[in-house]
Scaffold this active site. Structure first.
Site, PDB file in Angstrom:
ATOM      1  N   ASN A  39      27.653  77.758  58.889  1.00 53.67           N
ATOM      2  CA  ASN A  39      26.470  77.310  58.142  1.00 53.67           C
ATOM      3  C   ASN A  39      26.802  76.828  56.727  1.00 53.67           C
ATOM      4  O   ASN A  39      26.114  75.959  56.199  1.00 53.67           O
ATOM      5  CB  ASN A  39      25.466  78.477  58.084  1.00 53.67           C
ATOM      6  CG  ASN A  39      24.481  78.319  56.949  1.00 53.67           C
ATOM      7  OD1 ASN A  39      23.518  77.551  57.022  1.00 53.67           O
ATOM      8  ND2 ASN A  39      24.727  79.033  55.849  1.00 53.67           N
TER       9      ASN A  39
ATOM     10  N   SER B  55      22.934  68.223  59.616  1.00 48.99           N
ATOM     11  CA  SER B  55      21.801  67.845  58.760  1.00 48.99           C
ATOM     12  C   SER B  55      21.115  66.597  59.303  1.00 48.99           C
ATOM     13  O   SER B  55      21.774  65.726  59.886  1.00 48.99           O
ATOM     14  CB  SER B  55      22.289  67.555  57.342  1.00 48.99           C
ATOM     15  OG  SER B  55      21.227  67.011  56.577  1.00 48.99           O
TER      16      SER B  55
ATOM     17  N   TYR C 123      28.250  63.300  51.981  1.00 53.06           N
ATOM     18  CA  TYR C 123      27.660  64.424  52.725  1.00 53.06           C
ATOM     19  C   TYR C 123      27.317  63.990  54.154  1.00 53.06           C
ATOM     20  O   TYR C 123      27.614  64.702  55.119  1.00 53.06           O
ATOM     21  CB  TYR C 123      26.413  64.880  51.975  1.00 53.06           C
ATOM     22  CG  TYR C 123      25.593  65.963  52.639  1.00 53.06           C
ATOM     23  CD1 TYR C 123      25.969  67.309  52.566  1.00 53.06           C
ATOM     24  CD2 TYR C 123      24.413  65.659  53.324  1.00 53.06           C
ATOM     25  CE1 TYR C 123      25.200  68.306  53.155  1.00 53.06           C
ATOM     26  CE2 TYR C 123      23.638  66.647  53.914  1.00 53.06           C
ATOM     27  CZ  TYR C 123      24.034  67.969  53.832  1.00 53.06           C
ATOM     28  OH  TYR C 123      23.266  68.951  54.414  1.00 53.06           O
TER      29      TYR C 123
ATOM     30  N   SER D  94      30.275  63.854  56.383  1.00 56.39           N
ATOM     31  CA  SER D  94      30.800  65.187  56.721  1.00 56.39           C
ATOM     32  C   SER D  94      29.952  65.819  57.820  1.00 56.39           C
ATOM     33  O   SER D  94      30.472  66.426  58.756  1.00 56.39           O
ATOM     34  CB  SER D  94      30.852  66.083  55.480  1.00 56.39           C
ATOM     35  OG  SER D  94      29.556  66.473  55.057  1.00 56.39           O
ATOM     36  N   LYS D  95      28.641  65.659  57.732  1.00 56.40           N
ATOM     37  CA  LYS D  95      27.752  66.296  58.703  1.00 56.40           C
ATOM     38  C   LYS D  95      27.775  65.559  60.053  1.00 56.40           C
ATOM     39  O   LYS D  95      27.578  66.167  61.100  1.00 56.40           O
ATOM     40  CB  LYS D  95      26.327  66.370  58.149  1.00 56.40           C
ATOM     41  CG  LYS D  95      26.199  67.357  56.977  1.00 56.40           C
ATOM     42  CD  LYS D  95      26.503  68.782  57.427  1.00 56.40           C
ATOM     43  CE  LYS D  95      26.166  69.816  56.368  1.00 56.40           C
ATOM     44  NZ  LYS D  95      26.433  71.193  56.817  1.00 56.40           N
TER      45      LYS D  95
ATOM     46  N   ILE E 148      14.333  72.143  54.175  1.00 54.08           N
ATOM     47  CA  ILE E 148      14.156  73.593  54.115  1.00 54.08           C
ATOM     48  C   ILE E 148      14.236  74.053  52.654  1.00 54.08           C
ATOM     49  O   ILE E 148      15.203  73.750  51.953  1.00 54.08           O
ATOM     50  CB  ILE E 148      15.237  74.318  54.966  1.00 54.08           C
ATOM     51  CG1 ILE E 148      15.274  73.750  56.396  1.00 54.08           C
ATOM     52  CG2 ILE E 148      14.981  75.826  54.964  1.00 54.08           C
ATOM     53  CD1 ILE E 148      13.971  73.824  57.167  1.00 54.08           C
TER      54      ILE E 148
END
Ligand code: NAD
Length: 265
Positions: free
Chosen positions: A96, A147, A161, A164-165, A194
């Site tokens: 996570n 994500s 980002y 990477s996800k 979130i």
């Protein structure tokens, strides 16, 4: 045919152990709470030992074993020694931990990109490798947190980002394909919107520093949400419990969005 199990038996994690990274805060901490409630012993990993200690205190009420590990997941040697020191390989692994730092694409340098990929992607790669190596005979469950940004880039300044996800999603699907027959289920959990401390901090920073682009993005983002509100970490944790437990015994290689409907709108 498997023997019939009741819902209580299916959702229970009693007798199992779960390793959760990034468990000192946000979604990881919420997952730790639901897994403990379901009866799992926990190996909690984070770079923030103080945060982990606070979580351990709050988890006492569940009467499960909780071990803490301070690990900088961006360092492969720390990941390897974590696994060496584990009393037993966990039944469930939740990758996570992740960092979302905004930076304009044209300002990203090699050091910055390396850091993002090391924390968000390479650490997940090494963690999965250790898990499968250690549990080749028993199999296990892996949940990798990706994500919505990887699938539908929305915010500006997160290209590093996003890749990477997307890597995390590719890794998840390839592992599911390759190791399903020896008893591994590997799924990607895809949160969006979130309200964790991390997200709240970003929102506050945008307001204080009058980052107009970020404020606009946050407003547009909320307007787009079919459910019309941001989500709570526990709403992701509940689905992590589904993916970790036998409720989802026939799910692998799935991309499970918990995003208030964002990806569908
Ligand atoms: P958060 O920032 O609240 O918590 C992340 C945790 O990871 C922190 O406790 C932090 O100390 C830990 N961590 C960071 N770098 C580490 C390192 N090098 N080694 C060990 N631990 C490290 O984040 P969150 O909002 O709870 O997000 C959790 C995951 O969900 C992340 O992977 C994030 O990218 C993903 N995600 C979150 C959202 C959201 O809306 N919050 C949306 C999409 C994806």
């Amino acid at each position: 045919m498997e023997e019939f199990k009741t819902i209580d038996e299916l959702i229970s994690l009693k007798g199992k152990s779960a390793l959760i990274t990034g468990a000192a805060a946000g979604i990881g901490a919420a997952i730790a709470h639901r897994f403990a409630e379901a009866g799992a012993d926990l190996e909690l990993v984070d770079i923030d030992m103080e945060g982990l200690k606070l979580q351990k205190k709050e988890l006492e009420k569940y009467k499960v074993k909780v071990n803490l590990h301070r690990v900088d997941l961006s360092k492969r040697d720390e990941v390897i020694s974590l696994w060496k020191n584990l009393p037993r390989a966990p039944d469930i692994l939740v990758n996570n931990a992740g960092i979302y730092i905004f930076k304009d694409f044209l300002e990203v340098d090699e050091q910055f990109l390396d850091k993002i990929l090391e924390v968000n992607l390479k650490s997940v790669f090494w963690m999965c490798q250790e898990m499968i190596r250690r549990r080749e005979k028993e199999g296990g469950v892996i949940i990798n947190v990706a994500s919505i940004e990887a699938i539908l880039p929305f915010a500006t300044g997160l290209i590093h980002y996003d890749i990477s996800k997307m890597g995390v999603i590719a890794l998840t699907r390839a592992l599911a394909r390759e190791y399903g027959k020896i008893g591994f289920r590997v799924n990607a959990l895809i949160p969006g919107g979130i309200e964790t401390k991390g997200v709240k901090k970003l929102k506050k920073e945008a307001a204080v520093k009058l980052r107009i682009n970020m404020i606009k993005t946050a407003i547009n983002f909320k307007n787009r949400l079919p459910l019309g509100r941001f989500g709570e970490p526990d709403e992701v944790a509940r689905i992590a419990l589904v993916l970790a437990s036998d409720i989802s015994s026939y799910m692998t290689g799935a991309m499970v969005a918990v995003d208030g409907g964002f990806l569908s709108s």
